[in-house]
Design a protein around this motif. Structure first.
Motif, PDB file in Angstrom:
ATOM      1  N   VAL A  39      31.758   1.816  13.003  1.00 35.71           N
ATOM      2  CA  VAL A  39      31.630   2.468  11.698  1.00 35.71           C
ATOM      3  C   VAL A  39      32.962   2.436  10.952  1.00 35.71           C
ATOM      4  CG1 VAL A  39      31.213   4.677  10.544  1.00 35.71           C
ATOM      5  CG2 VAL A  39      29.709   3.933  12.385  1.00 35.71           C
ATOM      6  N   VAL A  40      34.087   2.732  11.673  1.00 34.48           N
ATOM      7  CA  VAL A  40      35.410   2.723  11.046  1.00 34.48           C
ATOM      8  C   VAL A  40      35.759   1.323  10.529  1.00 34.48           C
ATOM      9  CG1 VAL A  40      37.870   2.986  11.476  1.00 34.48           C
ATOM     10  CG2 VAL A  40      36.266   4.679  12.366  1.00 34.48           C
ATOM     11  N   VAL A  81      34.711  -2.476   3.792  1.00 35.57           N
ATOM     12  CA  VAL A  81      34.097  -2.141   2.505  1.00 35.57           C
ATOM     13  C   VAL A  81      35.157  -1.658   1.513  1.00 35.57           C
ATOM     14  CG1 VAL A  81      32.528  -0.565   1.328  1.00 35.57           C
ATOM     15  CG2 VAL A  81      31.841  -1.649   3.463  1.00 35.57           C
ATOM     16  N   VAL A  82      36.043  -0.754   1.973  1.00 40.64           N
ATOM     17  CA  VAL A  82      37.086  -0.234   1.089  1.00 40.64           C
ATOM     18  C   VAL A  82      38.042  -1.348   0.649  1.00 40.64           C
ATOM     19  CG1 VAL A  82      39.084   1.301   0.967  1.00 40.64           C
ATOM     20  CG2 VAL A  82      36.968   2.085   2.035  1.00 40.64           C
ATOM     21  N   VAL A 139      33.710  -1.159   9.694  1.00 44.44           N
ATOM     22  CA  VAL A 139      32.877  -1.482   8.530  1.00 44.44           C
ATOM     23  C   VAL A 139      33.397  -0.755   7.293  1.00 44.44           C
ATOM     24  CG1 VAL A 139      30.585  -1.230   7.516  1.00 44.44           C
ATOM     25  CG2 VAL A 139      30.814  -2.031   9.865  1.00 44.44           C
ATOM     26  N   ALA A 140      33.814   0.495   7.447  1.00 42.43           N
ATOM     27  CA  ALA A 140      34.332   1.263   6.311  1.00 42.43           C
ATOM     28  C   ALA A 140      35.610   0.637   5.770  1.00 42.43           C
ATOM     29  CB  ALA A 140      34.586   2.712   6.739  1.00 42.43           C
TER      30      ALA A 140
END
Length: 614
Positions: free
Chosen positions: A19-20, A26-27, A22-23
């Protein structure tokens, strides 16, 4: 064995890490939206638009429109069109709204007719089969550029898909051409005549054949029409030189300059924002003289040049460490080397320190050049005390330390099997420049009724390339027969020396491109328009791979032909050995390195698991 709780904890941690990650991705994409950055690591910035090209486009009074007519469907064409599109996008990106383009692939009769009317040439394209059989793909189409600026239109009618390395050079020069024409910008260069000089109109670039031979003036006018080259006859110095010229060029003279004529040149230079280029040496030779006999004379130029702090010596330089060498067949498949130390082969050799550098590749005339020929140079001596402290006086080309000089009335420059060099041997300056608010060459010594300021009001510049045949092909110059005129011209070349002409062809193929680009860069330097020189460097293409760890052969002045061949062979062998080491390093070394890292990480994980289990 791991417990059920431990497995659930590891799975949760893994999910959290995903999750980290992917975040973060994205950012990062959101933050970089609209941002674009390319990093070009090539020596000539092949994949980056030069700053000068960007400045040229931004300086336009109105936008320039470029219509690129293209053809796709073959792998080579597709790659070329992709590179062309990327380059045009670079122009648009750096143009500040002054560059617009469109990609057009004519697919209808109407579109094809429009391309022809615009001046683009329809041409065939072929590509061999990638499977290795004898089949080939053939297609027909357009590959050219149409430029529109103001009321003017220009065209590059045909591009070659295999030659994309000089694309920026041609585009930038075409933009400059159409801008100067529309905006009525003139760059007048005066070439001094009336001195039985080596002319830009001489036909000695290649062996003469039926139908004539190209000249430097034709090449410059055809490819760089923004320069207006006019002859200037000093006529004894009776009148001042037209101040509308941005600079003057002196080529190898065959007659002496008078004191009054030199003072007129100095008077012109003291106007400020003017330039003087002297491409000449003391080694004076007559054209069509297969005996290659040289007279050593300065033709009266000495007081002018030494006045600017660049003294030309009355000598002939023989560089035995970087001489012209060319292989020739001597029968039965045997190869022999012909060499001439009077033709200095000046290369960009990184082993020399700045104060000994053979070729200053940061100087505009030799920008990013790996090599260039200086036929029949004379040595130069710089005198710092002749010019004010704020004038930059520097050497821009030198021989190797294995150079000696001949001081005599005449020198035999003919080809021979052996040369008998005599000491002392030392490095000699063969090109130098002076830039700034120059002091007059005749300061404190007025005469001939000519009054010039003792110091130029604005910066001016002087370049001395001390090579008598820098602007020609020395073997064609000596080997060609007399030029035919009138009805005799239809019979082509008559006379000449066949032995010299067999060297003239290879010399032209290998070295004249650099000479022509150096002349073009020199014209840019004379006009003060040095921004575009970086684009000119790209026409030379990418340099070959270098072998900095393999020491180049050092030729001594008394080396025999056998010793030279041995050193050449040792150098080639060392290069092949290095190539093999690099090949095996890439083939085995990199995979083994990755394998070693993987093995180390595996062992680390196993050790951690053993500790937890304990």
């Amino acid at each position: 064995m791991a417990t059920q709780d431990q497995k659930r904890k590891a799975a949760a941690q893994t999910g959290l890490y995903l999750v980290v990650i992917v975040a973060i991705v994205v950012v990062a994409n959101l933050l970089s939206a609209g941002a674009y950055k390319r990093i070009d690591t090539t020596a000539t910035e092949r994949f980056t638009l030069s700053q000068g090209s960007g400045r040229l486009v931004r300086s336009l009074k109105e936008p320039v429109q470029v219509d690129a007519y293209v053809k796709t469907g073959l792998a080579q064409l597709d790659a070329f069109v992709r590179d062309l599109t990327d380059l045009l996008k670079e122009y648009e990106r750096q143009g500040g709204g002054k560059f617009k383009f469109s990609i057009i692939e004519p697919k209808t009769d109407e579109a094809r007719e429009k391309a022809r009317e615009a001046g683009v040439t329809e041409q065939p394209f072929g590509e061999a089969s990638a499977t290795g059989d004898e089949s080939a793909a053939i297609t027909q189409g357009f590959l050219g550029l149409v430029f529109k600026y103001g009321s003017e239109t220009a065209v590059i009618p045909a591009l070659h898909p295999a030659r994309g390395d000089g694309l920026e050079f041609f585009i930038t020069n075409k933009i400059r051409e159409i801008r100067d024409k529309n905006d009525n910008i003139k760059h007048k260069i005066g070439v001094i005549t009336g001195k039985d000089e080596l002319k830009l109109t001489d036909t000695n670039l290649i062996p003469r054949g039926q139908g004539g031979s190209p000249t430097l003036e034709q090449i410059i006018k055809q490819n760089f029409p923004f320069y207006e080259i006019e002859t200037v006859d000093l006529a004894g110095g009776d009148s001042a030189i037209d101040p509308s010229f941005v600079g003057l060029m002196i080529t190898q003279p065959g007659a002496d300059y008078t004191d009054k004529e030199l003072r007129r040149i100095d008077e012109f230079l003291m106007l400020g924002e003017k330039s003087l280029v002297v491409i000449a040496s003391a080694v004076s030779m007559k054209p069509n003289d297969s005996a290659m006999s040289a007279e050593l004379t300065l033709h009266g130029l000495g007081p002018l040049l030494s006045g600017y702090g660049i003294e030309m010596q009355k000598d002939a330089v023989l560089d035995h460490g970087a001489q012209f060498r060319i292989p020739v067949m001597v029968g039965m498949g045997t190869m022999a080397w012909i060499r001439h130390p009077g033709i200095a082969h000046v290369v960009n050799d990184p082993r020399f320190a700045d104060n000994e550098r053979l070729l200053d590749t940061s100087f505009p005339a030799f920008f990013r050049m790996d090599e260039i020929m200086f036929p029949y140079p004379s040595s130069l001596v710089l005198h710092r005390d002749k010019q004010p402290a704020d004038v930059t006086l520097k050497a821009v080309a030198r021989t190797t330390p294995a150079a000696n000089v001949i001081v005599a009335d005449t020198v035999d420059m003919s080809l021979r099997d052996r040369w008998d060099p005599k000491p002392p041997f030392e490095q000699r300056i063969i090109a130098a420049s002076a830039e700034g608010k120059l002091k007059s060459a005749f300061a404190g010594n007025p005469g001939e009724g000519i009054t010039a300021p003792e110091v130029a009001a604005k910066p001016s510049r002087v370049l001395v390339i001390s090579s008598s045949q820098f602007l020609t092909n020395p073997f064609a110059y000596a080997g060609n027969g007399p030029e035919q005129h009138g009805q005799m011209a239809m019979f082509g070349a008559l006379g000449g020396n066949k032995e010299l002409l067999q060297f003239a062809g290879p010399y032209a193929q290998k070295y004249l491109t650099q000479t022509i680009l150096s002349l073009k860069n020199t014209l840019d330097w004379m006009s003060g328009d040095t921004d575009l020189i970086a684009a000119s460097a790209k026409i030379l293409g990418e340099a070959n791979l270098t072998y900095s760890s393999v020491k180049k052969p050092e030729f001594k002045v008394d080396d025999s032909e056998e010793e030279i061949r041995k050193k050449d062979e040792e150098y080639r062998t060392a290069r092949k050995d290095l190539q093999k080491r690099v090949q095996w390093t890439l083939t085995l070394g990199v995979p083994l390195a990755f394998g070693g890292v993987g093995f180390f990480r595996w062992r680390s994980r196993e050790a951690k698991r053993a500790q937890k289990a304990a």
